[in-house]
Design a protein around this motif. Structure first.
Motif, PDB file in Angstrom:
ATOM      1  N   VAL A 174       0.690  -1.244   0.063  1.00 31.95           N
ATOM      2  CA  VAL A 174      -0.142  -0.490  -0.152  1.00 31.95           C
ATOM      3  C   VAL A 174       0.833   1.282  -0.410  1.00 31.95           C
ATOM      4  CG1 VAL A 174      -1.703   1.467   1.283  1.00 31.95           C
ATOM      5  CG2 VAL A 174      -2.102  -1.253   1.153  1.00 31.95           C
ATOM      6  N   VAL A 175       2.024   1.091   1.074  1.00 31.61           N
ATOM      7  CA  VAL A 175       3.265   2.706   0.960  1.00 31.61           C
ATOM      8  C   VAL A 175       3.612   2.630  -0.790  1.00 31.61           C
ATOM      9  CG1 VAL A 175       5.200   3.398   1.929  1.00 31.61           C
ATOM     10  CG2 VAL A 175       3.051   2.479   3.492  1.00 31.61           C
ATOM     11  N   LEU A 176       4.417   1.731  -1.043  1.00 33.17           N
ATOM     12  CA  LEU A 176       4.476   1.376  -1.961  1.00 33.17           C
ATOM     13  C   LEU A 176       3.886   2.445  -3.295  1.00 33.17           C
ATOM     14  CD1 LEU A 176       7.455   1.167  -3.918  1.00 33.17           C
ATOM     15  CD2 LEU A 176       5.833  -1.180  -4.658  1.00 33.17           C
ATOM     16  N   TYR A 177       2.606   1.655  -3.620  1.00 26.98           N
ATOM     17  CA  TYR A 177       1.554   2.542  -4.441  1.00 26.98           C
ATOM     18  C   TYR A 177       1.327   3.927  -3.969  1.00 26.98           C
ATOM     19  CZ  TYR A 177       1.802  -1.782  -7.390  1.00 26.98           C
ATOM     20  OH  TYR A 177       2.172  -2.630  -8.359  1.00 26.98           O
ATOM     21  N   HIS A 178       1.593   4.296  -2.903  1.00 29.61           N
ATOM     22  CA  HIS A 178       0.567   5.130  -2.833  1.00 29.61           C
ATOM     23  C   HIS A 178       2.346   6.604  -2.859  1.00 29.61           C
ATOM     24  CE1 HIS A 178      -0.854   8.135   0.591  1.00 29.61           C
ATOM     25  NE2 HIS A 178       0.758   8.693   0.182  1.00 29.61           N
ATOM     26  N   GLU A 179       3.052   6.126  -2.569  1.00 27.84           N
ATOM     27  CA  GLU A 179       3.927   6.900  -3.872  1.00 27.84           C
ATOM     28  C   GLU A 179       4.211   6.910  -4.652  1.00 27.84           C
ATOM     29  OE1 GLU A 179       5.741   8.919  -1.342  1.00 27.84           O
ATOM     30  OE2 GLU A 179       4.756   7.110   0.054  1.00 27.84           O
ATOM     31  N   VAL A 180       3.973   5.759  -5.663  1.00 26.17           N
ATOM     32  CA  VAL A 180       3.882   6.279  -7.338  1.00 26.17           C
ATOM     33  C   VAL A 180       2.756   6.946  -7.242  1.00 26.17           C
ATOM     34  CG1 VAL A 180       3.230   4.891  -9.169  1.00 26.17           C
ATOM     35  CG2 VAL A 180       4.975   4.003  -7.824  1.00 26.17           C
ATOM     36  N   GLY A 181       1.183   6.502  -6.563  1.00 25.24           N
ATOM     37  CA  GLY A 181      -0.132   7.474  -7.094  1.00 25.24           C
ATOM     38  C   GLY A 181       0.676   8.829  -6.614  1.00 25.24           C
ATOM     39  N   HIS A 182       1.621   9.734  -5.523  1.00 24.35           N
ATOM     40  CA  HIS A 182       1.761  10.463  -6.203  1.00 24.35           C
ATOM     41  C   HIS A 182       3.182  11.572  -7.769  1.00 24.35           C
ATOM     42  CE1 HIS A 182       1.613  11.797  -1.586  1.00 24.35           C
ATOM     43  NE2 HIS A 182       2.061  10.996  -1.880  1.00 24.35           N
ATOM     44  N   LEU A 183       3.568  10.407  -7.828  1.00 23.72           N
ATOM     45  CA  LEU A 183       3.745  10.554  -9.084  1.00 23.72           C
ATOM     46  C   LEU A 183       2.450  10.666 -10.456  1.00 23.72           C
ATOM     47  CD1 LEU A 183       7.054   8.028  -9.483  1.00 23.72           C
ATOM     48  CD2 LEU A 183       6.778  10.317  -8.007  1.00 23.72           C
ATOM     49  N   HIS A 184       1.852   9.537 -10.463  1.00 23.16           N
ATOM     50  CA  HIS A 184       0.711  10.292 -11.423  1.00 23.16           C
ATOM     51  C   HIS A 184      -0.025  11.460 -11.095  1.00 23.16           C
ATOM     52  CE1 HIS A 184       0.511   6.594 -12.991  1.00 23.16           C
ATOM     53  NE2 HIS A 184       1.248   6.149 -11.683  1.00 23.16           N
ATOM     54  N   TYR A 185       0.133  11.869  -9.735  1.00 20.77           N
ATOM     55  CA  TYR A 185      -0.792  12.946  -9.145  1.00 20.77           C
ATOM     56  C   TYR A 185       0.353  14.301  -9.754  1.00 20.77           C
ATOM     57  CZ  TYR A 185      -1.883  17.296  -6.573  1.00 20.77           C
ATOM     58  OH  TYR A 185      -1.988  18.287  -5.675  1.00 20.77           O
ATOM     59  N   TYR A 186       1.548  14.079  -9.457  1.00 20.15           N
ATOM     60  CA  TYR A 186       2.249  15.302 -10.515  1.00 20.15           C
ATOM     61  C   TYR A 186       2.508  15.185 -11.986  1.00 20.15           C
ATOM     62  CZ  TYR A 186       4.631  14.990  -5.833  1.00 20.15           C
ATOM     63  OH  TYR A 186       4.614  15.407  -4.181  1.00 20.15           O
ATOM     64  N   ILE A 187       1.972  14.409 -12.227  1.00 15.77           N
ATOM     65  CA  ILE A 187       1.987  14.662 -13.583  1.00 15.77           C
ATOM     66  C   ILE A 187       0.925  14.088 -14.592  1.00 15.77           C
ATOM     67  CG2 ILE A 187       1.496  12.514 -13.863  1.00 15.77           C
ATOM     68  CD1 ILE A 187       4.576  14.067 -16.179  1.00 15.77           C
ATOM     69  N   THR A 188      -0.659  14.789 -13.713  1.00 11.43           N
ATOM     70  CA  THR A 188      -1.414  14.252 -14.537  1.00 11.43           C
ATOM     71  C   THR A 188      -2.188  16.412 -13.775  1.00 11.43           C
ATOM     72  OG1 THR A 188      -2.055  13.548 -13.000  1.00 11.43           O
ATOM     73  CG2 THR A 188      -1.873  12.737 -14.308  1.00 11.43           C
ATOM     74  N   THR A 189      -1.336  16.932 -13.172  1.00  9.65           N
ATOM     75  CA  THR A 189      -1.916  18.260 -12.626  1.00  9.65           C
ATOM     76  C   THR A 189      -1.195  19.235 -12.458  1.00  9.65           C
ATOM     77  OG1 THR A 189      -3.362  17.009 -10.581  1.00  9.65           O
ATOM     78  CG2 THR A 189      -2.713  18.443 -10.378  1.00  9.65           C
ATOM     79  N   LYS A 190      -1.695  20.305 -13.149  1.00 10.29           N
ATOM     80  CA  LYS A 190      -0.912  21.816 -13.323  1.00 10.29           C
ATOM     81  C   LYS A 190       0.243  21.734 -12.124  1.00 10.29           C
ATOM     82  CE  LYS A 190      -3.714  24.247 -14.835  1.00 10.29           C
ATOM     83  NZ  LYS A 190      -3.883  25.717 -15.306  1.00 10.29           N
ATOM     84  N   GLN A 191       0.907  22.272 -11.959  1.00 10.47           N
ATOM     85  CA  GLN A 191       2.223  22.904 -10.864  1.00 10.47           C
ATOM     86  C   GLN A 191       1.643  24.041 -10.171  1.00 10.47           C
ATOM     87  OE1 GLN A 191       6.419  22.775 -11.850  1.00 10.47           O
ATOM     88  NE2 GLN A 191       6.974  23.183  -9.633  1.00 10.47           N
ATOM     89  N   ALA A 192       1.116  24.510 -10.594  1.00  7.37           N
ATOM     90  CA  ALA A 192      -0.275  25.721  -9.884  1.00  7.37           C
ATOM     91  C   ALA A 192      -0.537  25.671  -9.068  1.00  7.37           C
ATOM     92  CB  ALA A 192       0.235  26.629 -11.281  1.00  7.37           C
ATOM     93  N   ASP A 193      -1.605  24.249  -9.514  1.00  6.61           N
ATOM     94  CA  ASP A 193      -3.003  23.495  -8.542  1.00  6.61           C
ATOM     95  C   ASP A 193      -2.402  22.995  -7.584  1.00  6.61           C
ATOM     96  OD1 ASP A 193      -4.361  25.290 -10.431  1.00  6.61           O
ATOM     97  OD2 ASP A 193      -5.048  23.726 -11.621  1.00  6.61           O
ATOM     98  N   TRP A 194      -1.156  21.974  -7.590  1.00  7.77           N
ATOM     99  CA  TRP A 194      -0.292  21.261  -6.554  1.00  7.77           C
ATOM    100  C   TRP A 194       0.014  21.804  -4.807  1.00  7.77           C
ATOM    101  CZ3 TRP A 194       5.501  20.119  -8.291  1.00  7.77           C
ATOM    102  CH2 TRP A 194       5.176  19.273  -9.519  1.00  7.77           C
ATOM    103  N   ASN A 195      -0.980  21.107  -3.914  1.00  7.99           N
ATOM    104  CA  ASN A 195      -1.326  20.887  -2.961  1.00  7.99           C
ATOM    105  C   ASN A 195      -1.231  19.566  -2.302  1.00  7.99           C
ATOM    106  OD1 ASN A 195      -3.971  20.081  -1.771  1.00  7.99           O
ATOM    107  ND2 ASN A 195      -4.942  21.381  -3.215  1.00  7.99           N
ATOM    108  N   PRO A 196      -0.630  19.629  -0.840  1.00  9.19           N
ATOM    109  CA  PRO A 196      -0.040  18.775  -0.220  1.00  9.19           C
ATOM    110  C   PRO A 196      -1.551  17.339   0.363  1.00  9.19           C
ATOM    111  CG  PRO A 196       1.119  20.620   0.970  1.00  9.19           C
ATOM    112  CD  PRO A 196       0.065  21.191  -0.154  1.00  9.19           C
ATOM    113  N   GLU A 197      -2.679  18.499   0.396  1.00  7.55           N
ATOM    114  CA  GLU A 197      -3.357  17.842   0.494  1.00  7.55           C
ATOM    115  C   GLU A 197      -4.380  16.573  -0.315  1.00  7.55           C
ATOM    116  OE1 GLU A 197      -8.646  17.885   2.401  1.00  7.55           O
ATOM    117  OE2 GLU A 197      -6.802  20.116   3.038  1.00  7.55           O
ATOM    118  N   ASN A 198      -4.452  17.920  -1.797  1.00  2.00           N
ATOM    119  CA  ASN A 198      -5.037  16.470  -3.076  1.00  2.00           C
ATOM    120  C   ASN A 198      -3.886  15.591  -2.847  1.00  2.00           C
ATOM    121  OD1 ASN A 198      -6.928  18.105  -2.863  1.00  2.00           O
ATOM    122  ND2 ASN A 198      -6.514  19.884  -4.559  1.00  2.00           N
TER     123      ASN A 198
END
Length: 194
Positions: free
Chosen positions: A100-124
């Motif tokens: 679960v932890v491993l895929y959680h970290e991979v999930g962050h990478l998918h968030y970074y690539i699919t979300t505009k950097q200006a819209d990044w926020n830690p909670e989302n």
């Protein structure tokens, strides 16, 4: 003014040196992962799978550090694995939770690539990472192994009951466990994984 700049520069260098001190050579980290397949065979299998099949992962970095979490992700495509969690087993971090932890970290990478950097926020970012880990562990459940999904749902619910609202993980989980997506995973687990 110059002395303030030098003091700040010195602090930055000190923090960088501390971070580097905990970094261990890749060869040592991969050896630890290789040896982990006895105690954590499912984690080992999923780790091998992601490093071959997920192009968002640019590098795996290894640290050995007590008192910090088991893994971290960087927008640059770097996943940091804290091998202390593998070398020193913990009661609440078994094979299933490490997946679960491993895929959680991979999930962050998918968030970074699919979300505009200006819209990044830690909670989302945390929410997206938790949701990605549930998606991937459901895929494992569909192949016959329900335990990572069960572990993820269980620990997410437990963590959501915390009080530290400064923690973006907690804020994300408090939202997530009350949404239909989370309820759908619970229904899936109840109907399929008996």
């Amino acid at each position: 003014m110059k002395s303030i700049f030098l003091m700040i520069f010195g602090l930055v260098i000190s923090f960088a040196a501390l971070a580097q001190r905990d970094t261990i050579p890749d060869s040592t980290g991969y050896r630890v992962i290789e040896k982990s397949k006895q105690l954590y065979p499912k984690f080992y299998r999923e780790f091998q799978y992601i490093i071959v099949n997920d192009p968002l992962i640019k590098k795996i970095r290894f640290v050995k550090q007590q008192g910090v979490g088991p893994a971290f992700a960087s927008p640059k495509g770097i996943i940091t694995i804290n091998i202390d969690y593998i070398l020193t087993p913990r009661p609440n971090f078994d094979d299933n939770r490490l997946i679960v932890v491993l895929y959680h970290e991979v999930g962050h990478l998918h968030y970074y690539i699919t979300t505009k950097q200006a819209d990044w926020n830690p909670e989302n970012s945390e929410k997206a990472a938790f949701e990605y880990s549930l998606l991937k562990t459901k895929e494992l459940a569909e192949k016959g192994d329900c335990l990572p999904l069960q572990s993820g749902l269980n620990f997410m619910k437990l963590r959501s009951e915390g009080n530290n609202l400064k923690d973006p993980h907690l804020r994300a989980l408090k939202r997530m466990v009350n949404e239909p997506l989370y309820a759908g995973y619970l229904r899936y687990l109840a109907s399929t994984c008996k």
